[in-house]
Write a protein that holds these residues in place. Structure first.
Motif, PDB file in Angstrom:
ATOM      1  N   MET A  73      31.952  53.782  47.248  1.00  0.00           N
ATOM      2  CA  MET A  73      32.488  52.652  47.963  1.00  0.00           C
ATOM      3  C   MET A  73      33.493  51.952  47.063  1.00  0.00           C
ATOM      4  O   MET A  73      33.129  51.253  46.142  1.00  0.00           O
ATOM      5  N   THR A  74      34.734  52.177  47.317  1.00  0.00           N
ATOM      6  CA  THR A  74      35.794  51.565  46.528  1.00  0.00           C
ATOM      7  C   THR A  74      36.061  50.162  47.034  1.00  0.00           C
ATOM      8  O   THR A  74      36.202  49.929  48.220  1.00  0.00           O
ATOM      9  N   SER A  75      36.141  49.245  46.111  1.00  0.00           N
ATOM     10  CA  SER A  75      36.406  47.853  46.440  1.00  0.00           C
ATOM     11  C   SER A  75      37.903  47.581  46.361  1.00  0.00           C
ATOM     12  O   SER A  75      38.620  48.200  45.584  1.00  0.00           O
ATOM     13  N   LYS A  76      38.355  46.625  47.135  1.00  0.00           N
ATOM     14  CA  LYS A  76      39.757  46.194  47.076  1.00  0.00           C
ATOM     15  C   LYS A  76      39.905  44.958  46.178  1.00  0.00           C
ATOM     16  O   LYS A  76      40.969  44.364  46.103  1.00  0.00           O
ATOM     17  N   ALA A  77      38.830  44.600  45.485  1.00  0.00           N
ATOM     18  CA  ALA A  77      38.863  43.438  44.586  1.00  0.00           C
ATOM     19  C   ALA A  77      39.907  43.652  43.495  1.00  0.00           C
ATOM     20  O   ALA A  77      40.163  44.783  43.071  1.00  0.00           O
ATOM     21  N   THR A  78      40.473  42.561  43.040  1.00  0.00           N
ATOM     22  CA  THR A  78      41.473  42.641  41.977  1.00  0.00           C
ATOM     23  C   THR A  78      40.983  42.062  40.652  1.00  0.00           C
ATOM     24  O   THR A  78      41.637  42.223  39.630  1.00  0.00           O
ATOM     25  N   THR A  79      39.830  41.391  40.679  1.00  0.00           N
ATOM     26  CA  THR A  79      39.238  40.849  39.455  1.00  0.00           C
ATOM     27  C   THR A  79      37.753  41.208  39.426  1.00  0.00           C
ATOM     28  O   THR A  79      37.138  41.418  40.480  1.00  0.00           O
ATOM     29  N   PRO A  80      37.157  41.250  38.234  1.00  0.00           N
ATOM     30  CA  PRO A  80      35.726  41.533  38.154  1.00  0.00           C
ATOM     31  C   PRO A  80      34.874  40.551  38.967  1.00  0.00           C
ATOM     32  O   PRO A  80      33.942  40.962  39.663  1.00  0.00           O
ATOM     33  N   GLN A  81      35.205  39.270  38.929  1.00  0.00           N
ATOM     34  CA  GLN A  81      34.409  38.298  39.676  1.00  0.00           C
ATOM     35  C   GLN A  81      34.552  38.505  41.183  1.00  0.00           C
ATOM     36  O   GLN A  81      33.588  38.390  41.931  1.00  0.00           O
ATOM     37  N   GLU A  82      35.740  38.829  41.629  1.00  0.00           N
ATOM     38  CA  GLU A  82      35.962  39.110  43.048  1.00  0.00           C
ATOM     39  C   GLU A  82      35.143  40.344  43.478  1.00  0.00           C
ATOM     40  O   GLU A  82      34.588  40.375  44.571  1.00  0.00           O
ATOM     41  N   TYR A  83      35.069  41.343  42.611  1.00  0.00           N
ATOM     42  CA  TYR A  83      34.255  42.528  42.890  1.00  0.00           C
ATOM     43  C   TYR A  83      32.793  42.127  43.089  1.00  0.00           C
ATOM     44  O   TYR A  83      32.155  42.506  44.067  1.00  0.00           O
ATOM     45  N   ILE A  84      32.268  41.350  42.163  1.00  0.00           N
ATOM     46  CA  ILE A  84      30.864  40.925  42.227  1.00  0.00           C
ATOM     47  C   ILE A  84      30.617  40.040  43.442  1.00  0.00           C
ATOM     48  O   ILE A  84      29.612  40.194  44.146  1.00  0.00           O
ATOM     49  N   ASP A  85      31.526  39.133  43.726  1.00  0.00           N
ATOM     50  CA  ASP A  85      31.366  38.236  44.869  1.00  0.00           C
ATOM     51  C   ASP A  85      31.299  38.991  46.196  1.00  0.00           C
ATOM     52  O   ASP A  85      30.697  38.507  47.155  1.00  0.00           O
ATOM     53  N   GLY A  86      31.870  40.184  46.257  1.00  0.00           N
ATOM     54  CA  GLY A  86      31.870  40.965  47.483  1.00  0.00           C
ATOM     55  C   GLY A  86      30.633  41.816  47.694  1.00  0.00           C
ATOM     56  O   GLY A  86      30.521  42.522  48.704  1.00  0.00           O
ATOM     57  N   LEU A  87      29.671  41.754  46.780  1.00  0.00           N
ATOM     58  CA  LEU A  87      28.464  42.579  46.872  1.00  0.00           C
ATOM     59  C   LEU A  87      27.350  41.890  47.645  1.00  0.00           C
ATOM     60  O   LEU A  87      27.292  40.664  47.716  1.00  0.00           O
ATOM     61  N   GLU A  88      26.432  42.703  48.184  1.00  0.00           N
ATOM     62  CA  GLU A  88      25.191  42.180  48.781  1.00  0.00           C
ATOM     63  C   GLU A  88      24.397  41.505  47.663  1.00  0.00           C
ATOM     64  O   GLU A  88      24.512  41.873  46.495  1.00  0.00           O
ATOM     65  N   SER A  89      23.533  40.546  48.011  1.00  0.00           N
ATOM     66  CA  SER A  89      22.850  39.747  46.993  1.00  0.00           C
ATOM     67  C   SER A  89      21.998  40.574  46.031  1.00  0.00           C
ATOM     68  O   SER A  89      21.989  40.308  44.833  1.00  0.00           O
ATOM     69  N   ASP A  90      21.283  41.610  46.524  1.00  0.00           N
ATOM     70  CA  ASP A  90      20.463  42.404  45.609  1.00  0.00           C
ATOM     71  C   ASP A  90      21.340  43.208  44.644  1.00  0.00           C
ATOM     72  O   ASP A  90      21.054  43.294  43.456  1.00  0.00           O
TER      73      ASP A  90
END
Length: 152
Positions: A1-18
């Motif tokens: 699952m490739t993310s379109k996030a551009t920063t590490p925090q944006e990547y993490i913020d886009g994840l399910e809570s677990d």
């Protein structure tokens, strides 16, 4: 699952809570133990730790515009993946990791060449990941990487 996030925090913020909890804990384990010189960024749609061009101007041989990859973490569909290029490239490090894994985790090691898969979030060996992150310096990784291309 490739993310379109551009920063590490944006990547993490886009994840399910677990997944967010597990990835944040892995990220902290890496950042607290990774030797100086590696840089955190998004690479290939996941969290990546690279040797920046300032330290290795040649970049990645597949695409010299990219910094030299070293370690990545990704939330995949059925597992969390840790990609560690040093484990793939250096037999001693691979042997150490394979021997240490059962001391930290009850589940069987699920590993490809550089990909370590964690299917059960409660079985992620954070301390082992922390130790692995600290096992190779930037210069050791550069030397290992370049030795793969300088074989006769």
């Amino acid at each position: 699952m490739t993310s379109k996030a551009t920063t590490p925090q944006e990547y993490i913020d886009g994840l399910e809570s677990d997944r967010k909890f597990a990835i944040e804990k892995i990220r902290l384990s890496i950042k607290q133990n990774l030797p100086d010189g590696f840089h955190e960024q998004i690479t290939y749609g996941m969290l990546g730790y690279v040797v920046p061009h300032a330290l290795y101007p040649k970049g990645y041989h597949c695409d010299p515009k990219l910094p030299l990859p070293f370690l990545s973490v990704a939330s995949q569909k059925n597992f969390i993946a840790l990609y560690h290029m040093g484990v793939y490239a250096q037999k001693d490090l691979y042997d150490w990791f394979v021997a240490e894994y059962p001391k930290h985790c009850k589940t069987k090691l699920d590993m490809g060449k550089s990909c370590i898969r964690f299917k059960k979030l409660e079985d992620i060996p954070y301390q082992l990941i922390a130790e692995l992150a600290g096992k190779m310096t930037v210069q050791q990784w550069i030397d290992c990487y370049e030795s793969a291309f300088n074989k006769s």
